[in-house]
Design a protein around this motif. Sequence first.
Motif, PDB file in Angstrom:
ATOM      1  N   VAL A  15       5.444  11.669   5.272  1.00 43.35           N
ATOM      2  CA  VAL A  15       6.886  11.925   5.222  1.00 43.35           C
ATOM      3  C   VAL A  15       7.476  11.351   3.937  1.00 43.35           C
ATOM      4  O   VAL A  15       8.249  12.018   3.240  1.00 43.35           O
ATOM      5  N   PHE A  16       7.092  10.123   3.603  1.00 42.85           N
ATOM      6  CA  PHE A  16       7.848   9.386   2.591  1.00 42.85           C
ATOM      7  C   PHE A  16       7.219   9.363   1.198  1.00 42.85           C
ATOM      8  O   PHE A  16       7.876   8.961   0.242  1.00 42.85           O
ATOM      9  N   PHE A  17       5.968   9.768   1.095  1.00 41.53           N
ATOM     10  CA  PHE A  17       5.348   9.741  -0.228  1.00 41.53           C
ATOM     11  C   PHE A  17       5.275  11.146  -0.825  1.00 41.53           C
ATOM     12  O   PHE A  17       5.093  12.124  -0.109  1.00 41.53           O
ATOM     13  N   ASP A  18       5.372  11.219  -2.145  1.00 45.73           N
ATOM     14  CA  ASP A  18       5.211  12.496  -2.841  1.00 45.73           C
ATOM     15  C   ASP A  18       3.749  12.888  -2.955  1.00 45.73           C
ATOM     16  O   ASP A  18       3.434  14.059  -3.149  1.00 45.73           O
ATOM     17  N   ARG A  19       2.898  11.893  -2.906  1.00 48.95           N
ATOM     18  CA  ARG A  19       1.456  12.173  -2.932  1.00 48.95           C
ATOM     19  C   ARG A  19       0.850  11.641  -1.639  1.00 48.95           C
ATOM     20  O   ARG A  19       1.160  10.515  -1.228  1.00 48.95           O
ATOM     21  N   TYR A  20      -0.006  12.424  -1.024  1.00 51.09           N
ATOM     22  CA  TYR A  20      -0.639  12.016   0.211  1.00 51.09           C
ATOM     23  C   TYR A  20      -1.964  12.775   0.326  1.00 51.09           C
ATOM     24  O   TYR A  20      -2.000  13.951  -0.034  1.00 51.09           O
TER      25      TYR A  20
ATOM     26  N   ARG B 197      -3.261   9.834  -0.733  1.00 47.10           N
ATOM     27  CA  ARG B 197      -3.265   8.643  -1.573  1.00 47.10           C
ATOM     28  C   ARG B 197      -2.038   8.664  -2.469  1.00 47.10           C
ATOM     29  O   ARG B 197      -2.017   9.343  -3.507  1.00 47.10           O
ATOM     30  N   PRO B 198      -1.008   7.937  -2.069  1.00 48.32           N
ATOM     31  CA  PRO B 198       0.206   7.880  -2.895  1.00 48.32           C
ATOM     32  C   PRO B 198      -0.057   7.190  -4.229  1.00 48.32           C
ATOM     33  O   PRO B 198      -1.054   6.479  -4.381  1.00 48.32           O
ATOM     34  N   SER B 199       0.834   7.420  -5.180  1.00 48.89           N
ATOM     35  CA  SER B 199       0.671   6.770  -6.480  1.00 48.89           C
ATOM     36  C   SER B 199       0.983   5.275  -6.360  1.00 48.89           C
ATOM     37  O   SER B 199       1.688   4.844  -5.437  1.00 48.89           O
ATOM     38  N   VAL B 200       0.468   4.524  -7.312  1.00 48.39           N
ATOM     39  CA  VAL B 200       0.749   3.081  -7.361  1.00 48.39           C
ATOM     40  C   VAL B 200       2.258   2.849  -7.469  1.00 48.39           C
ATOM     41  O   VAL B 200       2.818   1.948  -6.831  1.00 48.39           O
ATOM     42  N   GLN B 201       2.919   3.697  -8.260  1.00 47.78           N
ATOM     43  CA  GLN B 201       4.363   3.536  -8.449  1.00 47.78           C
ATOM     44  C   GLN B 201       5.119   3.704  -7.127  1.00 47.78           C
ATOM     45  O   GLN B 201       6.071   2.965  -6.842  1.00 47.78           O
ATOM     46  N   GLU B 202       4.689   4.669  -6.341  1.00 52.23           N
ATOM     47  CA  GLU B 202       5.377   4.884  -5.055  1.00 52.23           C
ATOM     48  C   GLU B 202       5.226   3.673  -4.144  1.00 52.23           C
ATOM     49  O   GLU B 202       6.161   3.245  -3.468  1.00 52.23           O
ATOM     50  N   ILE B 203       4.006   3.138  -4.107  1.00 46.96           N
ATOM     51  CA  ILE B 203       3.755   1.976  -3.242  1.00 46.96           C
ATOM     52  C   ILE B 203       4.531   0.764  -3.742  1.00 46.96           C
ATOM     53  O   ILE B 203       5.172   0.050  -2.963  1.00 46.96           O
TER      54      ILE B 203
ATOM     55  N   VAL C  36      -3.242  -1.293   3.263  1.00 51.43           N
ATOM     56  CA  VAL C  36      -3.477  -2.575   2.582  1.00 51.43           C
ATOM     57  C   VAL C  36      -2.531  -2.710   1.392  1.00 51.43           C
ATOM     58  O   VAL C  36      -1.900  -3.762   1.185  1.00 51.43           O
ATOM     59  N   GLU C  37      -2.416  -1.653   0.618  1.00 48.98           N
ATOM     60  CA  GLU C  37      -1.569  -1.714  -0.577  1.00 48.98           C
ATOM     61  C   GLU C  37      -0.105  -1.949  -0.222  1.00 48.98           C
ATOM     62  O   GLU C  37       0.637  -2.591  -0.963  1.00 48.98           O
ATOM     63  N   LEU C  38       0.304  -1.420   0.925  1.00 46.31           N
ATOM     64  CA  LEU C  38       1.695  -1.631   1.360  1.00 46.31           C
ATOM     65  C   LEU C  38       1.905  -3.021   1.956  1.00 46.31           C
ATOM     66  O   LEU C  38       3.041  -3.467   2.123  1.00 46.31           O
ATOM     67  N   GLY C  39       0.800  -3.662   2.331  1.00 44.94           N
ATOM     68  CA  GLY C  39       0.914  -4.970   2.984  1.00 44.94           C
ATOM     69  C   GLY C  39       0.997  -4.852   4.500  1.00 44.94           C
ATOM     70  O   GLY C  39       1.378  -5.807   5.177  1.00 44.94           O
ATOM     71  N   CYS C  40       0.644  -3.687   5.051  1.00 48.27           N
ATOM     72  CA  CYS C  40       0.669  -3.487   6.506  1.00 48.27           C
ATOM     73  C   CYS C  40      -0.645  -3.969   7.125  1.00 48.27           C
ATOM     74  O   CYS C  40      -1.715  -3.721   6.566  1.00 48.27           O
ATOM     75  N   HIS C  41      -0.558  -4.565   8.291  1.00 48.48           N
ATOM     76  CA  HIS C  41      -1.766  -4.955   9.013  1.00 48.48           C
ATOM     77  C   HIS C  41      -2.023  -4.057  10.213  1.00 48.48           C
ATOM     78  O   HIS C  41      -2.907  -4.341  11.027  1.00 48.48           O
ATOM     79  N   HIS C  42      -1.234  -3.000  10.322  1.00 51.86           N
ATOM     80  CA  HIS C  42      -1.439  -2.032  11.394  1.00 51.86           C
ATOM     81  C   HIS C  42      -1.367  -0.620  10.822  1.00 51.86           C
ATOM     82  O   HIS C  42      -0.491  -0.319  10.005  1.00 51.86           O
ATOM     83  N   LEU C  43      -2.303   0.217  11.296  1.00 52.20           N
ATOM     84  CA  LEU C  43      -2.296   1.631  10.943  1.00 52.20           C
ATOM     85  C   LEU C  43      -2.178   2.439  12.224  1.00 52.20           C
ATOM     86  O   LEU C  43      -2.941   2.216  13.165  1.00 52.20           O
ATOM     87  N   ARG C  44      -1.201   3.346  12.249  1.00 52.39           N
ATOM     88  CA  ARG C  44      -1.218   4.386  13.288  1.00 52.39           C
ATOM     89  C   ARG C  44      -2.097   5.478  12.686  1.00 52.39           C
ATOM     90  O   ARG C  44      -1.668   6.222  11.812  1.00 52.39           O
ATOM     91  N   ALA C  45      -3.345   5.515  13.134  1.00 51.78           N
ATOM     92  CA  ALA C  45      -4.302   6.431  12.530  1.00 51.78           C
ATOM     93  C   ALA C  45      -4.108   7.840  13.062  1.00 51.78           C
ATOM     94  O   ALA C  45      -3.508   8.041  14.123  1.00 51.78           O
ATOM     95  N   GLY C  46      -4.611   8.812  12.321  1.00 51.66           N
ATOM     96  CA  GLY C  46      -4.692  10.157  12.852  1.00 51.66           C
ATOM     97  C   GLY C  46      -5.843  10.210  13.853  1.00 51.66           C
ATOM     98  O   GLY C  46      -6.380   9.178  14.254  1.00 51.66           O
TER      99      GLY C  46
END
Lengths: 330, 145
Positions: A48-53, A55-61, A109-119
């Motif tokens: 929803v929130f990233f322009d690249r998926y 793997r979003p860009s470093v700048q987006e993160i 990890v890059e976002l600093g989240c310790h939880h993933l709602r996986a597909g």
Amino acid sequence: MNIGGIEQGVSLYGFDQRWVEDPDYTIEDCLDDVHELGVQRFELVGAVFFDRYPRPSVQEIDRVRAAADRRGLVPFSYGGYADVGRITGHEPVDEDYILDLTADLMTAVELGCHHLRAGAVPLHLLPLAAMLAEQYDVNVGIEVHAPSKPSDPDVQQMLAEFERIGSRRLGFVPDFGCFIERPAEPALARYLAAGADRRLLEFVIENRHSGMTEDEVFARVREQGGGQAERMAISDFFGFLSFGPADLDGFATLLPWTQYFHSKFYHVDAQLEDPTIPLEKLLGAIVASGFRGVLMSEYEGHAFHNGDALEQLRRHLLLERRILSGGSGR
Amino acid sequence: MTTTYLKLPYVDSVLRPGALRAVVLARGPVGFTLDIGLNYYRGLPLSTIERFELTVDGERIADHLLLFEHDRTLLPLSALAQAFTEFWSVKKPLRVRVYQGGLASGDHEVGVTLVLRSPYMRLGPGAWGMIDGSASRTLTLQEAE
């Protein structure tokens, strides 16, 4: 806010309508809204929130992290997907699921989240998911989402697999949309606007699970003076707007293996009531289980296109607080 | 277009008022660009576009004249099915470049038929949830940039 070990959070998914429709609504604006709601923890859904998926860009993160830091917010969970149908004409195989899970773990990890709602993760790949979760230090949650119910055989099979593997890195993310007991008020408003009689709509809702077929319900409604507007409602209620008795017993079985909750909702009225989802019973079960963790408010009323996410989230958080503090909800 | 496909209420985001723009090169008008937004809650890979048709004032634009611009990459319609690493975000419209000789100034009735598959919604072998991203709108041709 932490109430008895339960921390409230907000899924940015709730702001989807404005995110999609308003080109000037930025991630910073979105996090301003979270801050205004008085919670710290949020979930961001990558696609929803990233322009690249995936793997979003470093700048987006970096932008999300900086905006969260400035507002004292914590990226708690990352919403991923298994977009295994992205290659045209290709039937998904293990490597497709592994790629998406890995990509989402890396982003979490890059976002600093310790939880993933996986597909979706096939059962036989869950041991690999547990290993990757350990290595990345990101727990992997499998969402139980409508039209699935906790008691469904495939959900129970996954529960058995979690128990067999025995890794606390794996678990469920139950979505409260599984427990819709009646249509939300904005859904009913559509039929009322088309000329439906509220009394007859209530008759349909009460008899949806009485054993009568769709045609039998319509025959009874027609006897009582109903027409096309009620017929439209009956068709929807037997179709995509499905609802039914909440599977609370099934819900209880998931609790020992739950990572966190998607407290999905559609409409809370000005009196802080929501007859759609039995929130008091769900939260009661969570508290009784001794769960300590995050309850992520997830507004999905944007399906009704009312542009009211912020106010609805404010009400929902208040309703949850009232219930968790021992006050009356429903 | 009547379908049973999933259609979200963001249809006004597909063809926004300034979406149609003239293209003028060194010797005059050559065509137009059209910016298309997604009527969906999340972005999708371009490869999920299963059907795309464009009409202007009721006239179908020939498929071979459709050039899709994504992150400075130009793709013909026939290549979209393979473009699985190109992600169409809900915040970034997809631009279609059409060199058909140019449009008259003023209003034009633009119609987009757009069907996409939902890459995470597998219903069975070869079967996926489908999304109707179609829209039509009267757009005023914007001056060339």
